[in-house]
Design a protein around this motif. Sequence first.
Motif, short mmCIF file in Angstrom:
data_model
loop_
_atom_site.label_atom_id
_atom_site.label_comp_id
_atom_site.label_asym_id
_atom_site.label_seq_id
_atom_site.Cartn_x
_atom_site.Cartn_y
_atom_site.Cartn_z
N MET A 178 -5.27 -9.66 -12.44
CA MET A 178 -5.56 -8.21 -12.40
C MET A 178 -5.96 -7.78 -10.99
O MET A 178 -5.51 -6.74 -10.49
N GLN A 191 -2.89 -7.77 -8.80
CA GLN A 191 -2.06 -6.61 -9.09
C GLN A 191 -2.64 -5.34 -8.46
O GLN A 191 -1.92 -4.51 -7.90
N THR A 192 -3.97 -5.20 -8.56
CA THR A 192 -4.63 -4.02 -7.97
C THR A 192 -4.46 -4.01 -6.46
O THR A 192 -4.20 -2.98 -5.84
N ARG A 193 -4.62 -5.19 -5.84
CA ARG A 193 -4.48 -5.26 -4.39
C ARG A 193 -3.06 -4.92 -3.96
O ARG A 193 -2.85 -4.20 -2.98
N THR A 238 -0.97 -3.04 -5.54
CA THR A 238 -0.76 -1.59 -5.73
C THR A 238 -1.35 -0.81 -4.55
O THR A 238 -0.75 0.14 -4.04
#
Length: 638
Positions: free
Chosen positions: A42, A45-47, A49
């Motif tokens: 997670m 994925q955030t990084r 994005t």
Amino acid sequence: MERPGPSEVTGSDASGPDPQLAVTMGFTGFGKKARTFDLEAMFEQTRRTAVERSRKTLEAREKEEEMNREKELRRQNEDIEPTSSGSNVVRDCSKSSSRDTSSSESEESSGSSDDELIGPPLPLKMMKEPGNHIEEDIVGPLPPPLYEDAEDDDDDDDGDSEEEENPVQKIPDSHEITLKHGTKTVSALGLDPSGARLVTGGYDYDVKFWDFAGMDASFKAFRSLQPCECHQIKSLQYSNTGDMILVVSGSSQAKVIDRDGFEVMECIKGDQYIVDMANTKGHTAMLHTGSWHPKIKGEFMTCSNDATVRTWEVENPRKQRSVFKPRTAQGKKVIPTTCTYSRDGNLIAAACQNGSIQIWDRNLTVHPKFHYKQAHDPGTDTSCVTFSYDGNVLASRGGDDTLKLWDIRQFNKPLFSASGLPTMFPMTDCCFSPDDKLVVTGTSVQRGCGSGKLVFFERRTFQRVYEIDITDASVVRCLWHPKLNQIMVGTGNGLAKVYYDPNKSQRGAKLCVVKTQRKAKQAETLTQDYIITPHALPMFREPRQRSTRKQLEKDRLDPLKSHKPEPPVAGPGRGGRVGTHGGTLSSYIVKNIALDKTDDSNPREAILRHAKAAEDNPYWVSPAYSKSLYFFEHFLTF
């Protein structure tokens, strides 16, 4: 009943959750496997994005910059008319550079994650300079862009340093307002720590409150009172919290009032017949000044003509906290004329009438920690001692027309001394500027012989660097508030002036000068209109004003109303009226017996006047004795 084997149990578990067990446990999801979350995936994925959004933002900015450059190039081409090949070359170069940057960014985003940017993009100037290599991830706000005009900044810095070196330019004296306290000397000034309210006191016994936020251009006080009746106000000071005011007057009892003027406490008066002043509970003579403790709430100090300096607590007005007794070198009493706390509150300094300055530790009342015997001329009242903001320097304003600086770390001689500063008031004070670079004091003048001045000395060299002509009277009090950066001055003709600079000062007088003066509201009066109606009833008619001559004639004929009042009895009293000597019957009889001499002045003649009548008719004497003798003889026979 046989226990099931392990193979049977495993088979039942593999078939699925038992519905009976789910009903027993109370929820239908019993036995299902819980969902697991991969936190690292997670975060990754955030990084990614965030990196993608940053890349898109950077591309959009680059496109915008490229369009702006193309527009500028077109304008230049129209002005200079260059060849079309040059413009094409420029466009091709710009496009190729944009492709290179986009391809490099795509390679970086697809490659290792150590070189990816997180957060807003860098400025374009920093991205294109060859010396700026970004090797680490940038987290947080970006550094400021690099400026090309460093020389201009250096020039500005030089100007600022020159301004900082010259403390005279920081004096806020470009504007002033005048507050009318009264007609007599303003002998006390006090300003609360926030700078919202100013309080003034004078020789007219009045204490006035001024609210800068509530005043308009008329500059009127919102409250005036006399907290000490018929005693001159000598000192006013707000506490470090700003909720109480210490009032020191010519009496022997100091008072503490709140912000609105209501009394909080009054110090007790001591017993003047006790020889040792340490054994009495309060001052026994006139006060000189007072000061609040800078750190401890509710503690203050006063000095008096009873040769003591006493510390008090607001919660205990019935007895002082401690007593300091200044002494001469021979051990004799000496009167302190002023006192103050150090900035940290650990030291207490007092100046005395013999010219000495004595400094005690706050917790040791016996012997002074520092003692300089001849700081000022003996017999002159030192009117003020105050500490600098760093706590190392003490300034003293002497009655010998001098101002001196002392280093308490080497308290054997003054650092600097300035003379020619006349003073005629026992409360002429001095103060330090908020940056500790200037020392300020006022001068006194005779009436009609010039103007009082506010004199500024540089602390480092003690040169007389600046002065302000205040008014045609003496300058008694001065106060430089560190938060407002405004100077308050009290004069000998009943004025309190406030000096400020719109650019250097904060709030204070700036709040009230911008307000227009309120118009006085006319008093609304109700006038009664008379309605004249000839056919109105008598009960609604107004009574006519009749002549009093007939009434006076009737009163003259009345014996009760026309009776002349009897004059007061001046003597012993006559006609049943008791004189002024007493109201009791016994006193009346005694006074009459002793003072009534209306019959005769010679008592012998008054007795002999009845001698012949008594001899001719012995009715009152002889029969009385004969009857008394007869009764006496018969009494003996029984």
